[in-house]
Design a protein around this motif. Structure first.
Motif, mmCIF file in Angstrom:
data_model
loop_
_atom_site.group_PDB
_atom_site.id
_atom_site.type_symbol
_atom_site.label_atom_id
_atom_site.label_comp_id
_atom_site.label_asym_id
_atom_site.label_seq_id
_atom_site.Cartn_x
_atom_site.Cartn_y
_atom_site.Cartn_z
ATOM 1 N N ALA A 24 0.833 -1.214 0.000
ATOM 2 C CA ALA A 24 0.000 0.000 0.000
ATOM 3 C C ALA A 24 0.862 1.257 0.000
ATOM 4 N N ALA A 25 1.941 1.245 0.766
ATOM 5 C CA ALA A 25 2.838 2.400 0.811
ATOM 6 C C ALA A 25 3.546 2.598 -0.521
ATOM 7 N N GLU A 26 3.906 1.506 -1.146
ATOM 8 C CA GLU A 26 4.613 1.570 -2.431
ATOM 9 C C GLU A 26 3.682 2.055 -3.539
ATOM 10 N N ALA A 27 2.428 1.641 -3.482
ATOM 11 C CA ALA A 27 1.495 1.931 -4.580
ATOM 12 C C ALA A 27 0.712 3.226 -4.387
ATOM 13 N N ALA A 28 0.897 3.890 -3.260
ATOM 14 C CA ALA A 28 0.106 5.096 -2.977
ATOM 15 C C ALA A 28 0.328 6.163 -4.035
ATOM 16 N N GLU A 29 -0.747 6.833 -4.421
ATOM 17 C CA GLU A 29 -0.668 7.851 -5.468
ATOM 18 C C GLU A 29 -0.173 9.193 -4.954
ATOM 19 N N SER A 30 -0.239 9.403 -3.655
ATOM 20 C CA SER A 30 0.234 10.666 -3.076
ATOM 21 C C SER A 30 0.794 10.392 -1.690
ATOM 22 N N ARG A 31 1.544 11.350 -1.173
ATOM 23 C CA ARG A 31 2.121 11.179 0.154
ATOM 24 C C ARG A 31 1.038 11.125 1.229
ATOM 25 N N TRP A 32 0.055 12.025 1.148
ATOM 26 C CA TRP A 32 -0.974 12.033 2.183
ATOM 27 C C TRP A 32 -1.791 10.754 2.156
ATOM 28 N N ASP A 33 -1.999 10.212 0.953
ATOM 29 C CA ASP A 33 -2.736 8.972 0.814
ATOM 30 C C ASP A 33 -1.932 7.812 1.406
ATOM 31 N N GLY A 34 -0.650 7.761 1.089
ATOM 32 C CA GLY A 34 0.208 6.676 1.570
ATOM 33 C C GLY A 34 0.391 6.706 3.078
ATOM 34 N N VAL A 35 0.638 7.896 3.620
ATOM 35 C CA VAL A 35 0.784 8.025 5.076
ATOM 36 C C VAL A 35 -0.509 7.598 5.764
ATOM 37 N N GLY A 36 -1.637 8.027 5.211
ATOM 38 C CA GLY A 36 -2.926 7.654 5.788
ATOM 39 C C GLY A 36 -3.156 6.164 5.774
ATOM 40 N N LEU A 37 -2.781 5.491 4.688
ATOM 41 C CA LEU A 37 -2.961 4.048 4.594
ATOM 42 C C LEU A 37 -2.110 3.312 5.623
ATOM 43 N N VAL A 38 -0.895 3.804 5.844
ATOM 44 C CA VAL A 38 -0.029 3.180 6.861
ATOM 45 C C VAL A 38 -0.659 3.327 8.245
ATOM 46 N N LEU A 39 -1.104 4.552 8.581
ATOM 47 C CA LEU A 39 -1.678 4.799 9.904
ATOM 48 C C LEU A 39 -2.989 4.064 10.116
ATOM 49 N N ALA A 40 -3.740 3.880 9.052
ATOM 50 C CA ALA A 40 -5.035 3.202 9.165
ATOM 51 C C ALA A 40 -4.925 1.687 9.101
ATOM 52 N N SER A 41 -3.746 1.180 8.831
ATOM 53 C CA SER A 41 -3.575 -0.267 8.644
ATOM 54 C C SER A 41 -3.749 -1.032 9.961
ATOM 55 N N PRO A 42 -4.236 -2.262 9.901
ATOM 56 C CA PRO A 42 -4.332 -3.086 11.114
ATOM 57 C C PRO A 42 -2.980 -3.239 11.813
ATOM 58 N N ALA A 43 -1.901 -3.267 11.055
ATOM 59 C CA ALA A 43 -0.572 -3.430 11.666
ATOM 60 C C ALA A 43 -0.244 -2.245 12.569
ATOM 61 N N PHE A 44 -0.667 -1.042 12.196
ATOM 62 C CA PHE A 44 -0.387 0.139 13.028
ATOM 63 C C PHE A 44 -1.378 0.238 14.192
ATOM 64 N N GLN A 45 -2.565 -0.320 14.014
ATOM 65 C CA GLN A 45 -3.615 -0.179 15.027
ATOM 66 C C GLN A 45 -3.377 -1.073 16.240
ATOM 67 N N ARG A 46 -2.503 -2.047 16.131
ATOM 68 C CA ARG A 46 -2.345 -3.030 17.210
ATOM 69 C C ARG A 46 -1.013 -2.901 17.938
ATOM 70 N N THR A 47 -1.035 -3.364 19.191
ATOM 71 C CA THR A 47 0.197 -3.359 19.986
ATOM 72 C C THR A 47 0.641 -4.773 20.339
#
Length: 461
Positions: free
Chosen positions: A438-461
């Motif tokens: 998702a980070a590699e394929a993102a069309e813009s920086r704001w889109d890519g950063v948002g996808l990383v932050l919204a990902s299940p991997a970021f949501q969990r501890t």
């Protein structure tokens, strides 16, 4: 122990950062709690002692309105009180910004996590007017300095704090046979709120070894504990129920009523094995998993009892136990932790938060947190925020997280990072192929950063 530095920062800290390296060991994390509280020094929040000046002024204006009703001075006092409340409301929003600045820039992230954990354990808030804004000052005075001390000291600092007394209506509690009650007139009867929450939430736990008789006896022992002006702890003997009280088969008082009897029962409750187990379970659930390894809970409870409730030692036991380092990340970040860890990963500059006016604070932080399920410093009840992951993954909460992730960062950071770099900054080796793609394929920086932050991997501890 299978220590993992990146997991340590995510599970027990404030999240990975491009500025601060993750801890090298559990010992380093514990040691960081012993040093000076540089984050609080750098990003100060008003203490309750200073906040009392706001309360005193509000009370002065309220008295002026009552005694000079209908006069120009009374009318002016109404306007002044509204202004005072507005200033306090704006200050409260600013303190949220300071909490997040601490979260972003601290080099002792475990301190922030523990401070918020214990503040939630001892939930207290004001009910109306300027007192509604007292949550952060209460936390600053009663909680933060005591996260590595004895639990009994924190218990007394919170239970006997003016805000807790106000929140649980202890100032309305009067012994049925007290000197004040005997006089008659307009008096309030026995109030069991504080006693019940001390036993049920703060010490022994919901299923603890106490009865309704214990609740009532403790409530009678607490009579006399009240607030003086301007909202300062005061013990009034004329409100105290005469005679002795028995709590968990131990008798307290019997002579002249004194706050020492209250302090004695609080110390005994703090040292009870059921309290050790209740707190051990809460720590394990909050930091590790909704269904923690029983061996971890046992170890924390044992360390608590062995050290007389030394919270620093219990924290060390948490970090030393193998179960704490289970690589499977099941806990969902509560809203405050989610937003804080995102801001830390973005290294949001301090001035970006401190410069926010009230409108922007509400748009970027306060309202999104509420939509995620956390209404800032306005708890639903004294049990604080839920620990169950299901509470945070309801459809509305997930939608709010996604919306915040793709919209807020660009309002707080002038130059968003390349998503391909940011995915490593935010998740390190704990990223997944799906997030990397998702980070590699993102069309813009704001889109890519948002996808990383919204990902299940970021949501969990």
């Amino acid at each position: 122990m299978l220590f993992a530095s990146q997991l340590a920062d995510i599970r027990f800290g404030c999240g990975l950062s491009p500025v601060h390296a993750p801890p090298a060991s559990a010992a380093q994390m514990v040691a960081s709690l012993q040093g000076p509280d540089t984050a609080a020094q750098r990003f100060p929040i008003e203490t309750f002692e200073i906040f009392q000046n706001r309360i005193a002024e509000s009370q002065r204006l309220a008295k002026l309105r009552r005694t000079k009703r209908g006069s120009p001075k009374a009318l002016a006092s109404i306007k002044e009180r509204r202004v005072l409340n507005k200033v306090a409301r704006i200050a409260q929003g600013g303190w949220l910004g300071q909490h997040f600045n601490r979260w972003i820039w601290t080099d002792a992230p475990l301190r922030e996590r523990l401070s918020h954990f214990w503040a939630d354990h001892f939930t207290a808030t004001g009910k109306a007017g300027v007192i509604r804004r007292a949550g952060s000052p209460y936390m600053e005075d009663a909680i933060r300095p005591r996260i590595t001390g004895l639990f009994e000291d924190m218990l007394m600092a919170t239970v006997l704090h003016p805000l807790m007394i106000h929140y649980l209506d202890q100032q309305k509690s009067i012994g049925p046979n007290s000197a004040r009650a005997v006089k008659g007139g307009k008096v309030t009867g026995l109030n069991e709120n504080l006693a019940r929450e001390v036993l049920e939430l703060h010490t022994l736990g919901v299923n603890g070894p106490y009865t309704q008789d214990d609740v009532r006896e403790l409530a009678e022992l607490l009579t006399g504990v009240t607030n003086g002006q301007p909202m300062r702890l005061k013990f009034r003997k004329d409100l105290a129920e005469p005679g002795s009280e028995t709590v968990l088969e131990k008798t307290y008082g019997g002579g002249q009523a004194h706050i020492r009897d209250v302090q004695a029962v609080l110390r005994d409750l703090a040292r009870h094995p059921a309290t050790a187990r209740h707190l051990a379970w809460k720590l394990a659930v909050h930091f590790v998993a909704d269904t923690p390894d029983p061996a971890l809970v046992d170890a924390l409870a044992a360390r608590y009892m062995d050290t007389g409730g030394d919270l620093g030692a219990v924290t060390a036991a948490l970090l030393e136990h193998p179960a704490a380092w289970n690589p499977t990340r099941t806990n969902v970040k509560p809203p405050l932790q989610f937003v804080g860890s995102a801001l830390r990963a973005l290294a949001v500059p301090p001035e970006a938060l401190s410069a926010l006016d009230e409108r922007m604070l509400r748009r970027l932080l306060i309202r999104p947190l509420a939509l995620m399920g956390h209404v800032w410093e306005k708890p639903v009840g004294p049990d604080g925020l839920p620990e169950e992951d299901a509470a945070w993954i309801a459809p509305q909460g997930i939608a709010a997280r996604l919306q915040w992730a793709v919209s807020a960062p660009q309002s707080l950071v002038t130059d968003l990072p390349d998503p391909r770099v940011f995915v490593r900054t935010a998740l390190g080796d704990l990223s997944t192929p799906a997030v990397d793609f998702a980070a590699e394929a993102a069309e813009s920086r704001w889109d890519g950063v948002g996808l990383v932050l919204a990902s299940p991997a970021f949501q969990r501890t």
